[in-house]
Design a protein around this motif. Structure first.
Motif, PDB file in Angstrom:
ATOM      1  N   GLY A 272      -4.442   0.961  -6.887  1.00  0.00           N
ATOM      2  CA  GLY A 272      -2.787   1.161  -7.017  1.00  0.00           C
ATOM      3  C   GLY A 272      -2.252   1.632  -5.660  1.00  0.00           C
ATOM      4  N   SER A 273      -1.116   2.081  -5.924  1.00  0.00           N
ATOM      5  CA  SER A 273      -0.340   2.541  -4.562  1.00  0.00           C
ATOM      6  C   SER A 273      -0.979   4.019  -4.172  1.00  0.00           C
ATOM      7  CB  SER A 273       1.017   2.847  -4.830  1.00  0.00           C
ATOM      8  OG  SER A 273       1.804   3.711  -3.896  1.00  0.00           O
ATOM      9  N   ILE A 274      -1.045   3.961  -3.134  1.00  0.00           N
ATOM     10  CA  ILE A 274      -1.519   5.392  -2.289  1.00  0.00           C
ATOM     11  C   ILE A 274      -0.740   6.505  -2.632  1.00  0.00           C
ATOM     12  CG2 ILE A 274      -2.891   4.297  -0.450  1.00  0.00           C
ATOM     13  CD1 ILE A 274      -0.489   5.613   1.298  1.00  0.00           C
ATOM     14  N   HIS A 275       0.598   6.309  -3.163  1.00  0.00           N
ATOM     15  CA  HIS A 275       1.638   7.327  -3.562  1.00  0.00           C
ATOM     16  C   HIS A 275       1.622   7.606  -5.051  1.00  0.00           C
ATOM     17  CE1 HIS A 275       3.071   6.691   0.637  1.00  0.00           C
ATOM     18  NE2 HIS A 275       3.247   5.544   0.511  1.00  0.00           N
ATOM     19  N   SER A 276       0.829   7.031  -5.562  1.00  0.00           N
ATOM     20  CA  SER A 276       1.000   7.170  -7.172  1.00  0.00           C
ATOM     21  C   SER A 276      -0.312   8.163  -7.682  1.00  0.00           C
ATOM     22  CB  SER A 276       0.806   5.562  -7.919  1.00  0.00           C
ATOM     23  OG  SER A 276       0.660   5.956  -9.121  1.00  0.00           O
ATOM     24  N   HIS A 283      -8.658   5.677  -7.089  1.00  0.00           N
ATOM     25  CA  HIS A 283      -9.220   5.462  -5.766  1.00  0.00           C
ATOM     26  C   HIS A 283     -10.390   6.271  -5.552  1.00  0.00           C
ATOM     27  CE1 HIS A 283      -4.861   4.326  -4.375  1.00  0.00           C
ATOM     28  NE2 HIS A 283      -5.592   3.365  -5.227  1.00  0.00           N
ATOM     29  N   TYR A 341       5.989  -3.102  -2.987  1.00  0.00           N
ATOM     30  CA  TYR A 341       5.098  -2.833  -4.059  1.00  0.00           C
ATOM     31  C   TYR A 341       4.761  -1.134  -4.253  1.00  0.00           C
ATOM     32  CZ  TYR A 341       4.684  -7.814  -5.036  1.00  0.00           C
ATOM     33  OH  TYR A 341       4.753  -9.049  -5.335  1.00  0.00           O
ATOM     34  N   ASP A 342       5.362  -0.401  -3.223  1.00  0.00           N
ATOM     35  CA  ASP A 342       5.230   1.057  -3.524  1.00  0.00           C
ATOM     36  C   ASP A 342       6.211   1.416  -3.925  1.00  0.00           C
ATOM     37  OD1 ASP A 342       2.608   1.141  -2.379  1.00  0.00           O
ATOM     38  OD2 ASP A 342       3.306   1.763  -0.148  1.00  0.00           O
ATOM     39  N   PRO A 343       6.131   2.721  -4.553  1.00  0.00           N
ATOM     40  CA  PRO A 343       7.108   3.332  -5.151  1.00  0.00           C
ATOM     41  C   PRO A 343       8.409   3.868  -4.275  1.00  0.00           C
ATOM     42  CG  PRO A 343       5.354   4.154  -6.216  1.00  0.00           C
ATOM     43  CD  PRO A 343       4.961   3.352  -5.171  1.00  0.00           C
ATOM     44  N   VAL A 344       9.630   3.655  -4.362  1.00  0.00           N
ATOM     45  CA  VAL A 344      10.653   4.242  -3.430  1.00  0.00           C
ATOM     46  C   VAL A 344      11.721   4.677  -4.308  1.00  0.00           C
ATOM     47  CG1 VAL A 344      12.550   3.167  -2.015  1.00  0.00           C
ATOM     48  CG2 VAL A 344      10.099   1.897  -2.114  1.00  0.00           C
ATOM     49  N   ARG A 382       9.864   1.105  -8.905  1.00  0.00           N
ATOM     50  CA  ARG A 382       8.777   0.387  -8.555  1.00  0.00           C
ATOM     51  C   ARG A 382       8.814  -1.021  -9.133  1.00  0.00           C
ATOM     52  NH1 ARG A 382       2.630   2.449  -9.701  1.00  0.00           N
ATOM     53  NH2 ARG A 382       3.105   1.777 -12.012  1.00  0.00           N
TER      54      ARG A 382
END
Length: 385
Positions: A272-276, A283, A341-344, A382
Protein backbone atom coordinates in the motif's frame (compact mmCIF):
# COMPACT_ATOMS: atom_id res chain seq x y z
CA UNK A 1 -15.50 -36.03 4.38
CA UNK A 2 -16.83 -38.41 7.04
CA UNK A 3 -18.34 -36.72 10.09
CA UNK A 4 -20.07 -37.85 13.22
CA UNK A 5 -23.86 -37.95 13.14
CA UNK A 6 -26.64 -38.50 15.64
CA UNK A 7 -26.01 -42.26 15.40
CA UNK A 8 -22.49 -41.92 16.86
CA UNK A 9 -21.79 -43.34 20.29
CA UNK A 10 -22.89 -40.62 22.71
CA UNK A 11 -20.88 -42.15 25.54
CA UNK A 12 -17.71 -41.83 23.46
CA UNK A 13 -18.46 -38.22 22.56
CA UNK A 14 -19.28 -37.48 26.20
CA UNK A 15 -15.85 -38.80 27.20
CA UNK A 16 -14.16 -36.53 24.63
CA UNK A 17 -16.13 -33.54 25.94
CA UNK A 18 -15.23 -34.42 29.52
CA UNK A 19 -11.55 -34.64 28.60
CA UNK A 20 -11.65 -31.32 26.75
CA UNK A 21 -13.30 -29.61 29.74
CA UNK A 22 -11.01 -31.05 32.44
CA UNK A 23 -9.13 -28.28 34.23
CA UNK A 24 -5.47 -28.33 33.19
CA UNK A 25 -6.00 -30.35 30.01
CA UNK A 26 -5.24 -28.41 26.84
CA UNK A 27 -4.37 -29.68 23.36
CA UNK A 28 -0.81 -30.67 24.31
CA UNK A 29 -1.69 -32.47 27.57
CA UNK A 30 -4.71 -34.06 25.92
CA UNK A 31 -2.60 -35.51 23.11
CA UNK A 32 -0.07 -36.92 25.58
CA UNK A 33 -2.87 -38.61 27.51
CA UNK A 34 -4.39 -40.02 24.34
CA UNK A 35 -0.99 -41.28 23.18
CA UNK A 36 -0.49 -43.06 26.50
CA UNK A 37 -3.96 -44.52 27.11
CA UNK A 38 -5.90 -44.43 23.85
CA UNK A 39 -9.47 -43.12 23.76
CA UNK A 40 -10.72 -40.76 26.49
CA UNK A 41 -12.81 -43.50 28.11
CA UNK A 42 -9.56 -45.35 28.86
CA UNK A 43 -8.09 -42.23 30.47
CA UNK A 44 -10.94 -41.92 32.95
CA UNK A 45 -10.74 -45.59 33.94
CA UNK A 46 -6.98 -45.71 34.55
CA UNK A 47 -5.26 -45.46 37.93
CA UNK A 48 -4.08 -42.31 39.65
CA UNK A 49 -0.49 -43.57 39.69
CA UNK A 50 -0.55 -44.21 35.93
CA UNK A 51 -1.99 -40.77 35.25
CA UNK A 52 0.64 -39.13 37.45
CA UNK A 53 3.35 -40.41 35.14
CA UNK A 54 1.88 -38.28 32.36
CA UNK A 55 0.35 -35.24 34.08
CA UNK A 56 0.84 -33.26 37.31
CA UNK A 57 -0.90 -34.47 40.46
CA UNK A 58 -3.51 -31.71 40.27
CA UNK A 59 -4.55 -32.70 36.75
CA UNK A 60 -4.64 -36.40 37.65
CA UNK A 61 -7.07 -35.63 40.51
CA UNK A 62 -9.20 -33.53 38.14
CA UNK A 63 -9.37 -36.36 35.60
CA UNK A 64 -10.60 -38.86 38.18
CA UNK A 65 -13.09 -36.51 39.87
CA UNK A 66 -16.78 -37.02 39.16
CA UNK A 67 -18.14 -34.60 36.51
CA UNK A 68 -19.89 -31.57 37.97
CA UNK A 69 -23.55 -30.85 37.31
CA UNK A 70 -22.50 -27.94 35.10
CA UNK A 71 -20.27 -30.20 33.01
CA UNK A 72 -22.98 -32.86 32.68
CA UNK A 73 -25.41 -30.15 31.52
CA UNK A 74 -22.87 -28.89 28.95
CA UNK A 75 -22.31 -32.42 27.65
CA UNK A 76 -26.04 -33.01 27.31
CA UNK A 77 -26.54 -29.70 25.50
CA UNK A 78 -23.59 -30.39 23.17
CA UNK A 79 -24.82 -33.87 22.27
CA UNK A 80 -28.21 -32.38 21.42
CA UNK A 81 -26.51 -29.63 19.37
CA UNK A 82 -24.54 -32.09 17.23
CA UNK A 83 -27.73 -33.95 16.34
CA UNK A 84 -29.13 -30.87 14.61
CA UNK A 85 -28.79 -30.81 10.79
CA UNK A 86 -25.48 -29.35 9.65
CA UNK A 87 -23.80 -29.61 13.08
CA UNK A 88 -20.82 -31.92 13.68
CA UNK A 89 -18.31 -32.72 16.40
CA UNK A 90 -14.95 -33.83 15.05
CA UNK A 91 -12.37 -35.37 17.38
CA UNK A 92 -8.73 -36.19 16.74
CA UNK A 93 -9.82 -39.80 16.27
CA UNK A 94 -12.29 -39.00 13.46
CA UNK A 95 -11.38 -39.69 9.85
CA UNK A 96 -13.07 -36.39 8.99
CA UNK A 97 -10.71 -34.33 11.16
CA UNK A 98 -8.80 -32.03 8.74
CA UNK A 99 -5.40 -33.44 7.88
CA UNK A 100 -3.96 -29.93 7.58
CA UNK A 101 -4.57 -29.35 11.30
CA UNK A 102 -3.06 -32.71 12.25
CA UNK A 103 0.17 -31.40 10.73
CA UNK A 104 0.46 -28.37 13.06
CA UNK A 105 2.12 -28.42 16.48
CA UNK A 106 -1.02 -28.06 18.62
CA UNK A 107 -4.23 -29.18 16.88
CA UNK A 108 -7.43 -28.85 18.95
CA UNK A 109 -8.73 -32.01 20.59
CA UNK A 110 -12.16 -31.30 19.13
CA UNK A 111 -13.74 -29.11 16.48
CA UNK A 112 -17.30 -27.84 16.60
CA UNK A 113 -18.42 -27.59 12.98
CA UNK A 114 -21.51 -25.90 11.56
CA UNK A 115 -22.18 -26.21 7.84
CA UNK A 116 -20.25 -27.89 5.02
CA UNK A 117 -17.60 -29.84 6.90
CA UNK A 118 -16.15 -31.20 3.63
CA UNK A 119 -14.67 -27.73 2.96
CA UNK A 120 -12.13 -28.36 5.74
CA UNK A 121 -10.31 -30.84 3.51
CA UNK A 122 -10.13 -28.71 0.37
CA UNK A 123 -7.37 -26.40 -0.90
CA UNK A 124 -7.73 -23.10 0.90
CA UNK A 125 -6.25 -19.67 1.48
CA UNK A 126 -6.59 -17.51 4.58
CA UNK A 127 -7.42 -13.85 3.95
CA UNK A 128 -6.90 -11.61 6.98
CA UNK A 129 -6.40 -7.96 7.83
CA UNK A 130 -7.49 -4.96 9.82
CA UNK A 131 -10.88 -4.65 11.51
CA UNK A 132 -10.72 -0.89 10.80
CA UNK A 133 -10.00 -1.35 7.13
CA UNK A 134 -10.16 1.33 4.46
CA UNK A 135 -12.69 1.23 1.64
CA UNK A 136 -9.90 0.18 -0.73
CA UNK A 137 -8.73 -2.58 1.62
CA UNK A 138 -12.25 -3.99 1.91
CA UNK A 139 -12.63 -3.88 -1.87
CA UNK A 140 -9.31 -5.69 -2.32
CA UNK A 141 -10.23 -8.44 0.17
CA UNK A 142 -13.63 -8.89 -1.44
CA UNK A 143 -12.36 -9.12 -5.02
CA UNK A 144 -9.36 -11.32 -4.24
CA UNK A 145 -11.58 -13.71 -2.26
CA UNK A 146 -14.25 -13.85 -4.97
CA UNK A 147 -11.75 -14.60 -7.73
CA UNK A 148 -9.94 -17.25 -5.67
CA UNK A 149 -13.21 -18.85 -4.57
CA UNK A 150 -14.38 -19.01 -8.18
CA UNK A 151 -11.19 -20.90 -8.94
CA UNK A 152 -12.07 -23.50 -6.29
CA UNK A 153 -10.04 -22.18 -3.38
CA UNK A 154 -11.82 -22.10 -0.02
CA UNK A 155 -11.40 -18.74 1.74
CA UNK A 156 -10.53 -19.00 5.45
CA UNK A 157 -10.97 -16.03 7.78
CA UNK A 158 -12.09 -15.11 11.29
CA UNK A 159 -15.55 -13.47 10.94
CA UNK A 160 -14.26 -10.17 12.35
CA UNK A 161 -15.37 -6.81 11.00
CA UNK A 162 -13.41 -5.23 8.16
CA UNK A 163 -11.17 -7.43 6.04
CA UNK A 164 -12.46 -10.75 7.47
CA UNK A 165 -16.09 -9.96 6.66
CA UNK A 166 -15.18 -8.77 3.15
CA UNK A 167 -13.20 -11.96 2.51
CA UNK A 168 -16.13 -14.15 3.60
CA UNK A 169 -18.53 -12.20 1.39
CA UNK A 170 -16.25 -12.59 -1.61
CA UNK A 171 -15.83 -16.30 -0.89
CA UNK A 172 -19.61 -16.77 -0.79
CA UNK A 173 -20.09 -14.96 -4.10
CA UNK A 174 -17.46 -17.18 -5.67
CA UNK A 175 -19.57 -20.27 -4.99
CA UNK A 176 -22.94 -18.73 -5.94
CA UNK A 177 -24.17 -20.66 -8.98
CA UNK A 178 -20.75 -22.28 -9.29
CA UNK A 179 -20.60 -25.90 -8.07
CA UNK A 180 -16.80 -25.84 -8.34
CA UNK A 181 -16.46 -22.72 -6.18
CA UNK A 182 -14.48 -22.84 -2.98
CA UNK A 183 -16.87 -20.93 -0.67
CA UNK A 184 -15.60 -19.84 2.77
CA UNK A 185 -14.83 -21.09 6.29
CA UNK A 186 -15.10 -18.88 9.38
CA UNK A 187 -12.88 -19.82 12.33
CA UNK A 188 -14.39 -18.19 15.39
CA UNK A 189 -13.15 -17.48 18.90
CA UNK A 190 -16.47 -18.18 20.64
CA UNK A 191 -18.71 -21.19 20.98
CA UNK A 192 -20.24 -22.35 17.71
CA UNK A 193 -23.66 -21.29 19.00
CA UNK A 194 -22.61 -17.64 19.40
CA UNK A 195 -22.11 -15.00 16.70
CA UNK A 196 -19.45 -12.41 17.49
CA UNK A 197 -19.49 -9.61 16.60
CA UNK A 198 -23.29 -9.38 16.50
CA UNK A 199 -23.10 -7.11 13.43
CA UNK A 200 -22.00 -10.15 11.42
CA UNK A 201 -25.03 -12.26 12.40
CA UNK A 202 -26.60 -12.26 8.93
CA UNK A 203 -23.22 -13.04 7.35
CA UNK A 204 -22.68 -15.91 9.80
CA UNK A 205 -26.03 -17.43 8.84
CA UNK A 206 -25.09 -17.27 5.16
CA UNK A 207 -21.73 -18.91 5.88
CA UNK A 208 -23.42 -21.71 7.86
CA UNK A 209 -25.63 -22.43 4.83
CA UNK A 210 -23.16 -22.17 1.94
CA UNK A 211 -19.84 -22.44 3.78
CA UNK A 212 -18.69 -23.59 7.20
CA UNK A 213 -18.17 -22.21 10.72
CA UNK A 214 -15.76 -23.93 13.10
CA UNK A 215 -14.60 -23.44 16.67
CA UNK A 216 -12.43 -25.26 19.18
CA UNK A 217 -14.35 -23.71 22.07
CA UNK A 218 -17.33 -25.27 23.90
CA UNK A 219 -20.88 -24.11 23.34
CA UNK A 220 -21.71 -20.94 25.21
CA UNK A 221 -18.12 -19.65 25.26
CA UNK A 222 -18.33 -15.84 24.99
CA UNK A 223 -15.94 -13.57 23.09
CA UNK A 224 -12.95 -13.56 25.46
CA UNK A 225 -10.04 -11.50 24.14
CA UNK A 226 -7.43 -14.23 24.72
CA UNK A 227 -9.32 -16.70 22.52
CA UNK A 228 -8.92 -14.75 19.29
CA UNK A 229 -5.11 -14.76 18.92
CA UNK A 230 -5.17 -18.48 19.77
CA UNK A 231 -7.72 -19.31 17.07
CA UNK A 232 -5.36 -17.73 14.52
CA UNK A 233 -3.25 -20.91 14.49
CA UNK A 234 -6.31 -22.73 13.13
CA UNK A 235 -6.89 -20.09 10.45
CA UNK A 236 -3.32 -20.48 9.21
CA UNK A 237 -3.18 -24.22 9.90
CA UNK A 238 -6.17 -25.01 7.68
CA UNK A 239 -4.73 -22.97 4.82
CA UNK A 240 -2.18 -23.50 2.08
CA UNK A 241 -1.18 -19.87 2.52
CA UNK A 242 -2.17 -16.61 4.20
CA UNK A 243 -2.90 -13.33 2.42
CA UNK A 244 -2.61 -10.17 4.55
CA UNK A 245 -4.59 -7.37 2.90
CA UNK A 246 -4.16 -4.46 5.33
CA UNK A 247 -2.44 -4.49 8.72
CA UNK A 248 -0.92 -2.04 11.14
CA UNK A 249 2.42 -2.89 12.74
CA UNK A 250 0.74 -4.34 15.86
CA UNK A 251 -2.12 -6.03 14.04
CA UNK A 252 -3.31 -9.49 15.05
CA UNK A 253 -3.04 -10.38 11.36
CA UNK A 254 0.73 -10.37 11.76
CA UNK A 255 0.32 -13.08 14.43
CA UNK A 256 -1.56 -15.18 11.87
CA UNK A 257 1.18 -14.55 9.31
CA UNK A 258 3.90 -15.53 11.80
CA UNK A 259 2.05 -18.74 12.69
CA UNK A 260 1.63 -19.51 8.99
CA UNK A 261 5.38 -19.17 8.41
CA UNK A 262 6.10 -21.41 11.42
CA UNK A 263 3.66 -23.99 10.03
CA UNK A 264 5.39 -23.96 6.64
CA UNK A 265 2.61 -22.08 4.84
CA UNK A 266 3.12 -19.38 2.19
CA UNK A 267 2.60 -15.77 3.29
CA UNK A 268 1.35 -13.14 0.84
CA UNK A 269 0.89 -9.40 1.37
CA UNK A 270 -0.71 -6.60 -0.64
CA UNK A 271 1.45 -3.45 -0.61
CA UNK A 272 0.00 0.00 0.00
CA UNK A 273 0.96 3.63 0.33
CA UNK A 274 4.11 4.35 2.35
CA UNK A 275 2.01 6.96 4.17
CA UNK A 276 -0.74 4.58 5.27
CA UNK A 277 -0.51 3.07 8.80
CA UNK A 278 -2.50 0.08 7.54
CA UNK A 279 0.18 -0.68 4.95
CA UNK A 280 3.03 -0.76 7.49
CA UNK A 281 2.33 -4.33 8.59
CA UNK A 282 2.16 -5.61 5.01
CA UNK A 283 5.40 -3.83 4.12
CA UNK A 284 7.10 -5.36 7.16
CA UNK A 285 5.97 -8.83 6.07
CA UNK A 286 7.31 -8.23 2.56
CA UNK A 287 10.67 -7.16 4.00
CA UNK A 288 10.69 -10.40 5.99
CA UNK A 289 10.09 -12.54 2.91
CA UNK A 290 6.34 -12.52 2.30
CA UNK A 291 5.39 -12.59 -1.37
CA UNK A 292 4.19 -9.25 -2.72
CA UNK A 293 0.96 -9.72 -4.69
CA UNK A 294 -0.94 -7.32 -6.91
CA UNK A 295 -3.60 -9.70 -8.21
CA UNK A 296 -5.28 -12.98 -7.38
CA UNK A 297 -3.38 -14.55 -10.27
CA UNK A 298 -0.11 -13.93 -8.41
CA UNK A 299 -1.39 -16.22 -5.64
CA UNK A 300 -2.75 -18.84 -8.03
CA UNK A 301 0.64 -19.10 -9.71
CA UNK A 302 2.43 -19.56 -6.36
CA UNK A 303 0.23 -22.23 -4.79
CA UNK A 304 1.19 -25.54 -6.35
CA UNK A 305 -1.81 -27.14 -4.63
CA UNK A 306 -3.99 -25.46 -7.25
CA UNK A 307 -2.35 -26.94 -10.33
CA UNK A 308 -4.85 -28.56 -12.62
CA UNK A 309 -7.88 -26.64 -11.37
CA UNK A 310 -10.13 -24.87 -13.83
CA UNK A 311 -9.34 -21.36 -15.02
CA UNK A 312 -11.14 -18.62 -13.13
CA UNK A 313 -14.30 -17.09 -14.54
CA UNK A 314 -14.34 -13.50 -15.65
CA UNK A 315 -15.08 -11.26 -12.66
CA UNK A 316 -17.31 -8.33 -13.69
CA UNK A 317 -16.49 -4.83 -12.54
CA UNK A 318 -19.51 -3.95 -10.41
CA UNK A 319 -19.05 -0.21 -10.86
CA UNK A 320 -18.88 -0.67 -14.62
CA UNK A 321 -21.98 -2.87 -14.56
CA UNK A 322 -23.85 -0.18 -12.66
CA UNK A 323 -22.58 2.51 -15.02
CA UNK A 324 -19.73 4.84 -14.06
CA UNK A 325 -20.72 8.45 -13.59
CA UNK A 326 -19.24 10.94 -16.00
CA UNK A 327 -16.74 12.78 -13.85
CA UNK A 328 -14.99 14.54 -16.72
CA UNK A 329 -17.57 17.23 -17.32
CA UNK A 330 -17.09 18.93 -13.96
CA UNK A 331 -13.35 18.47 -13.71
CA UNK A 332 -13.53 15.30 -11.66
CA UNK A 333 -11.23 13.37 -13.98
CA UNK A 334 -8.58 16.08 -13.67
CA UNK A 335 -8.98 16.05 -9.90
CA UNK A 336 -8.43 12.27 -9.85
CA UNK A 337 -5.19 12.75 -11.74
CA UNK A 338 -4.09 15.45 -9.31
CA UNK A 339 -5.04 13.26 -6.36
CA UNK A 340 -2.85 10.35 -7.46
CA UNK A 341 -2.85 7.18 -5.35
CA UNK A 342 -1.38 8.41 -2.07
CA UNK A 343 -3.52 9.98 0.69
CA UNK A 344 -3.67 13.76 0.35
CA UNK A 345 -4.91 16.45 2.75
CA UNK A 346 -7.58 18.88 1.64
CA UNK A 347 -5.16 21.82 1.85
CA UNK A 348 -2.55 20.09 -0.29
CA UNK A 349 -5.19 19.05 -2.80
CA UNK A 350 -6.40 22.62 -3.06
CA UNK A 351 -2.86 23.83 -3.70
CA UNK A 352 -2.25 21.16 -6.37
CA UNK A 353 -5.54 21.68 -8.18
CA UNK A 354 -5.83 25.45 -7.89
CA UNK A 355 -9.55 25.06 -7.20
CA UNK A 356 -11.46 27.25 -4.77
CA UNK A 357 -12.89 25.56 -1.66
CA UNK A 358 -16.48 25.35 -2.93
CA UNK A 359 -15.53 23.79 -6.28
CA UNK A 360 -13.08 21.38 -4.67
CA UNK A 361 -15.58 20.19 -2.06
CA UNK A 362 -18.28 19.70 -4.69
CA UNK A 363 -15.99 17.64 -6.91
CA UNK A 364 -14.74 15.55 -4.01
CA UNK A 365 -18.28 14.83 -2.87
CA UNK A 366 -19.25 13.71 -6.39
CA UNK A 367 -16.21 11.43 -6.58
CA UNK A 368 -16.93 10.00 -3.14
CA UNK A 369 -20.56 9.26 -4.04
CA UNK A 370 -19.34 7.61 -7.25
CA UNK A 371 -17.12 5.30 -5.21
CA UNK A 372 -13.92 6.72 -6.68
CA UNK A 373 -12.58 8.50 -3.59
CA UNK A 374 -12.67 7.72 0.12
CA UNK A 375 -12.27 10.08 3.06
CA UNK A 376 -9.87 9.00 5.79
CA UNK A 377 -9.75 10.42 9.33
CA UNK A 378 -8.41 13.96 9.48
CA UNK A 379 -9.98 15.04 6.16
CA UNK A 380 -7.49 13.01 4.17
CA UNK A 381 -8.61 11.91 0.70
CA UNK A 382 -7.52 8.83 -1.23
CA UNK A 383 -8.32 7.48 -4.65
CA UNK A 384 -9.95 4.03 -4.87
CA UNK A 385 -9.20 1.50 -7.57
Amino acid sequence: MTCRTASADDAELAAWLRLEQTDGVGPDTGRRLLAAFGLPSNIFSTSFSALQKIVPERVAHALLASPSDALLALIERTLAWQQQPGNHLLTLADSGYPQALLDIADPPLMLYVKGRAELLGRPSLAVVGSRNATVQGIANADRFAETLSQRGLTIISGLALGIDAAAHQGGLRGVAGNPDGGSTVAVIGTGADIVYPARNRELAHRIAEAGCIISEYPLGMPGIAANFPRRNRIISGLSSGVLVVEAALKSGSLITARMAAEQGRDVFAIPGSIHSPLAKGCHQLIKQGAKLVESAQDILEELSVLRGLAAPREVPDERAAAGKPDVTADGGQRLLAVLGYDPVSLDLLAARSGCDAATLNAQLLALELAGLVEVLPGAIYRRIG
